[in-house]
Design an enzyme around this catalytic site. Structure first.
Site, PDB file in Angstrom:
ATOM      1  N   GLU A 101       8.556  13.146  30.751  1.00  0.00           N
ATOM      2  CA  GLU A 101       7.926  11.856  31.043  1.00  0.00           C
ATOM      3  C   GLU A 101       8.829  10.677  30.703  1.00  0.00           C
ATOM      4  OE1 GLU A 101       3.871  11.195  29.709  1.00  0.00           O
ATOM      5  OE2 GLU A 101       3.585  13.358  29.601  1.00  0.00           O
TER       6      GLU A 101
ATOM      7  N   ASP B 211       4.356  15.737  28.271  1.00  0.00           N
ATOM      8  CA  ASP B 211       3.781  15.748  26.927  1.00  0.00           C
ATOM      9  C   ASP B 211       2.733  16.860  26.743  1.00  0.00           C
ATOM     10  OD1 ASP B 211       5.360  13.672  26.162  1.00  0.00           O
ATOM     11  OD2 ASP B 211       3.813  12.128  26.340  1.00  0.00           O
TER      12      ASP B 211
ATOM     13  N   ASP C 144      -0.346  17.404  26.009  1.00  0.00           N
ATOM     14  CA  ASP C 144      -1.768  17.075  25.936  1.00  0.00           C
ATOM     15  C   ASP C 144      -2.341  17.108  27.348  1.00  0.00           C
ATOM     16  OD1 ASP C 144      -0.739  14.756  27.089  1.00  0.00           O
ATOM     17  OD2 ASP C 144      -1.026  13.526  25.301  1.00  0.00           O
TER      18      ASP C 144
ATOM     19  N   GLU D 209      -3.286  14.757  29.350  1.00  0.00           N
ATOM     20  CA  GLU D 209      -2.656  13.808  30.262  1.00  0.00           C
ATOM     21  C   GLU D 209      -1.308  14.326  30.729  1.00  0.00           C
ATOM     22  OE1 GLU D 209      -2.166   8.958  30.541  1.00  0.00           O
ATOM     23  OE2 GLU D 209      -2.520   9.908  28.612  1.00  0.00           O
TER      24      GLU D 209
ATOM     25  N   TYR E 102       4.532  15.569  17.733  1.00  0.00           N
ATOM     26  CA  TYR E 102       3.791  14.762  18.705  1.00  0.00           C
ATOM     27  C   TYR E 102       2.704  13.961  18.011  1.00  0.00           C
ATOM     28  CZ  TYR E 102       1.736  13.568  23.218  1.00  0.00           C
ATOM     29  OH  TYR E 102       1.269  12.900  24.320  1.00  0.00           O
TER      30      TYR E 102
ATOM     31  N   ARG F  99       0.071  12.245  19.182  1.00  0.00           N
ATOM     32  CA  ARG F  99      -1.305  12.164  19.700  1.00  0.00           C
ATOM     33  C   ARG F  99      -1.999  13.486  19.413  1.00  0.00           C
ATOM     34  NH1 ARG F  99       1.717   9.436  23.791  1.00  0.00           N
ATOM     35  NH2 ARG F  99       1.233   7.205  23.790  1.00  0.00           N
TER      36      ARG F  99
ATOM     37  N   HIS G  33      -2.587  20.989  18.913  1.00  0.00           N
ATOM     38  CA  HIS G  33      -1.319  21.166  18.205  1.00  0.00           C
ATOM     39  C   HIS G  33      -1.445  20.665  16.786  1.00  0.00           C
ATOM     40  CE1 HIS G  33      -1.298  17.279  20.247  1.00  0.00           C
ATOM     41  NE2 HIS G  33      -1.109  17.904  21.390  1.00  0.00           N
TER      42      HIS G  33
END
Length: 672
Positions: A8, A84, A86, A88, A297, A299, A342
């Protein structure tokens, strides 16, 4: 074989390419490449009548990116999607696969929780297929937000001139408005306390009158307090003296919400800044020739730590501080709404101490990394132990309670200096002796209204209610301020603490939404919707059923609101627009009330209210080294001052405050 890897963020690509070697080219999609169209029935980009079939279009600013990705994909033997880790990110991978014509049954999805060589190489050794359940969950969220956002925003714009509404932002606004109503309706009640001060071996012991004849003592007025004073004039006996060890456990490692909350309280970072700095630490920092991600990460809503990391930290603690400082690993209580996809936010290596990498970081990066590093390290250390004493002085059945403590073993406090630990001495007391109070002090108080939400309090409330997700909190805060529904300002002239306060337009917006959509715009419904999205992600719920159930509830409410919601006309100024001749009206904006043309958007004439003109920036007498324009002193949205170019936004030069400050941070402050 030559392989293409798509991530990304551009800043990740070079780092990951170094790890993978010459047979891999790593490029960036620069985030999302496409979104729902704004055509079709209602401009939704979603065919509500045909199982919510979505129509996607490539974003205007991504057409060249997609064109270039397609060219590169045609020239390689394999394409890996490393967006990423997740929902999204999973959806972005699916959009990329769809646009590039990749086989969805191919194992081309690569997921890693930290940008280190070991983690990246391990991920490429075990690629998987795109998880379509995660994609459906994210797609359902996007469709829900599109339907609610477009339909409610259009309604509010036409009826009350509000700018927008949203599934989550409107619930956050409701919390703020409801709190303000509680404050306005609050009636203070008088109460009294009585403090007894005893001297022991030169040590002052502060106690409070707590019970009478074993029952909780309530003093509602001065007469009640005076009664206590009249009956406690003689010596006191010690009726209870308890001495014991009290353990204080370290806090769990950070998740997104707690990082944002604590960074707000301890570092004075707003949530947007916290996430921006954390993103940089995650994506990678040049450590003297080697670029590596410093944290995992950022988030996440899980407090879990990998066994590999825990096994590396325990010997480090023992070697550095001693065996007695090694604590037991605690996974923490799992939140019902936590995805647990995670780990917690932690350093990628315990050997990258904040002090050893400080020279490579900006001041803000160092502060946040230090916070994350020592919070994680402390979570795996032993508890602090206090020698705790509680004493009760009694006379005529009135109990005065006091406590004291001394730190017996520092444990995790050895490294975690973000918590105050002060000794409160009492000294040695003899239960057989009587003690006279040096002073007995009555004090009048009044109950206080509930506090307005700080950013940290609002994030905590949203998390506890199960509203939103880790990646959305910063955006929610930003949106409601930008829409001029709330202000975010110091709670008093003497306090730096900022709180949310609804504007008139924000209160009006909330009231109208609650008049017509209270069954949907409320914490319970929004939280239940998050649970449904979780079930879709786990393959336990049908996404079409979830969307249909929502629309069947929402559309009748919308039809009724369109018919019954009163249309409020903008207040007229009594003047005509100097540019088009239309009526001038009062509008509400991010910085308060202003005057604008009623023919907006055809006519964009605006002016400030009399006396509300923004002051012109003060010139410093220096010239910009990049374009030659005068340098001026400006005030940022954080209330701090900086020197920048007067030609902004054409020239984004900012005079550096210190050498370590990164260029990116400087431009961000100018833009604010």
């Amino acid at each position: 074989m030559k392989s293409l890897v798509i991530v990304e963020s551009p800043s990740k690509s070079k780092t990951i390419e170094k790890y993978l070697g010459k047979d891999f080219e790593v490029v960036s999609s620069k985030g999302h490449i496409r979104d729902l169209a704004t055509r079709g029935k209602g401009g939704l980009g979603v065919d509500v009548d045909n199982d919510f079939d979505p129509t996607y279009v490539i974003s205007k600013d991504k057409k060249d990116v997609v064109k270039e990705l397609k060219k590169k994909a045609e020239k390689v033997d394999a394409v890996y999607l490393a967006t990423d880790p997740d929902r999204e990110g999973e959806a972005i991978s699916w959009h990329l696969a769809d646009e590039l014509g990749l086989d969805l049954n191919s194992k081309n999805r690569v997921v890693f929780n930290e940008i280190t060589k070991e983690a990246v190489l391990n991920a490429f050794n075990q690629p998987r297929t795109i998880d379509m359940d995660l994609v459906k969950s994210q797609e359902t969220r996007r469709i829900l937000d599109r339907i609610i956002g477009f339909k409610l925003s259009k309604l509010l714009q036409s009826k009350i001139k509000s700018k927008s509404a949203g599934r989550v932002q409107s619930v956050a606004l409701k919390l703020i408005v409801d709190r303000e109503k509680e404050i306005l309706a609050f009636i203070p009640e008088e109460y009294w306390t009585v403090e007894g001060i005893f001297m022991n071996q030169g040590i002052e012991i502060v106690t409070k009158a707590d019970k009478y004849k074993g029952k909780k003592l309530e003093m509602k007025n001065e007469a009640d307090a005076q009664k206590v004073l009249d009956n406690t004039t003689g010596p006191f006996d010690i009726s209870k003296l308890i001495r014991k060890d009290r353990k204080k456990q370290p806090k769990m490692p950070f998740i997104t919400s707690t990082l944002q909350q604590e960074a707000s309280t301890r570092l004075n970072f707003n949530s947007k800044k916290t996430m921006r700095v954390a993103q940089k630490l995650y994506e990678g920092v040049d450590l003297g020739g080697e670029t590596q991600g410093l944290i995992t990460y950022m988030r996440t809503d899980s407090t879990r730590l990998s066994h590999v990391f825990v096994d590396a930290v325990k010997p480090y603690i023992q070697e550095t501080f001693g065996k007695e400082y090694v604590g037991a690993y605690r996974s923490g209580k799992k939140n019902d709404n936590a995805q647990d996809a995670h780990e917690a936010i932690r350093p990628t290596s315990i050997h990258h101490t904040p002090e050893s990498v400080k020279q490579y970081l900006s001041n803000d990066e160092y502060k946040l990394y230090r916070f994350i590093y020592y919070r994680t390290l402390a979570s795996l250390m032993s508890s602090a132990v206090y020698d705790s004493i509680s004493v009760t002085f009694t006379q005529n059945d009135y109990d005065f309670n006091g406590t004291g403590q001394t730190l017996k073993f520092d444990g995790y406090l050895k490294v975690y200096d973000y918590e105050n630990s002060t000794d409160k001495l009492i000294g040695d007391l003899d239960e057989t002796k009587q003690y006279s109070a040096d002073k007995i002090i009555p004090e009048q108080h009044f109950t206080q209204p509930p506090a307005r939400y700080t950013e940290a309090r609002l994030i905590k409330e949203l998390e506890e209610l199960g509203i939103g997700r880790p990646s959305t909190y910063a955006m929610i805060m930003d949106t409601i301020v930008k829409r001029a529904y709330v202000t975010f300002e110091a709670q008093s002239e003497t306090s730096r603490t900022k709180v949310f306060k609804p504007t008139d337009q924000g209160s009006l917006t909330n009231d109208k939404l609650q008049d017509h959509f209270s069954s949907i715009i409320n914490p319970n419904y929004t939280s239940n919707m998050e649970s449904d999205l979780d079930k879709i992600a786990e393959g336990d719920e049908n996404n079409i059923h979830t969307l249909r159930s929502f629309v069947d509830k929402f559309y009748p409410l919308l039809d009724e609101a369109n018919e019954k919601m009163e249309k409020i006309e903008a207040e007229k100024v009594g003047e005509l627009c100097p540019e088009c001749g239309g009526e001038l009206v009062y509008r509400n904006g991010r910085y308060g009330k202003f005057i604008a043309c009623s023919n907006y958007p055809e006519c964009k004439y605006i002016r400030p209210l009399a006396g509300k003109e923004r002051p012109k920036p003060e010139e410093t007498g220096e010239m910009c080294p990049e374009c030659g324009s005068p340098l001026v002193k400006r005030k940022s949205r954080f209330g701090t001052f900086f020197v920048g170019c007067s030609a902004y936004p054409k020239c984004k030069y900012i005079q550096p405050k210190e050498k370590k400050e990164s260029k990116k941070e400087s431009s961000d402050e100018q833009e604010s």
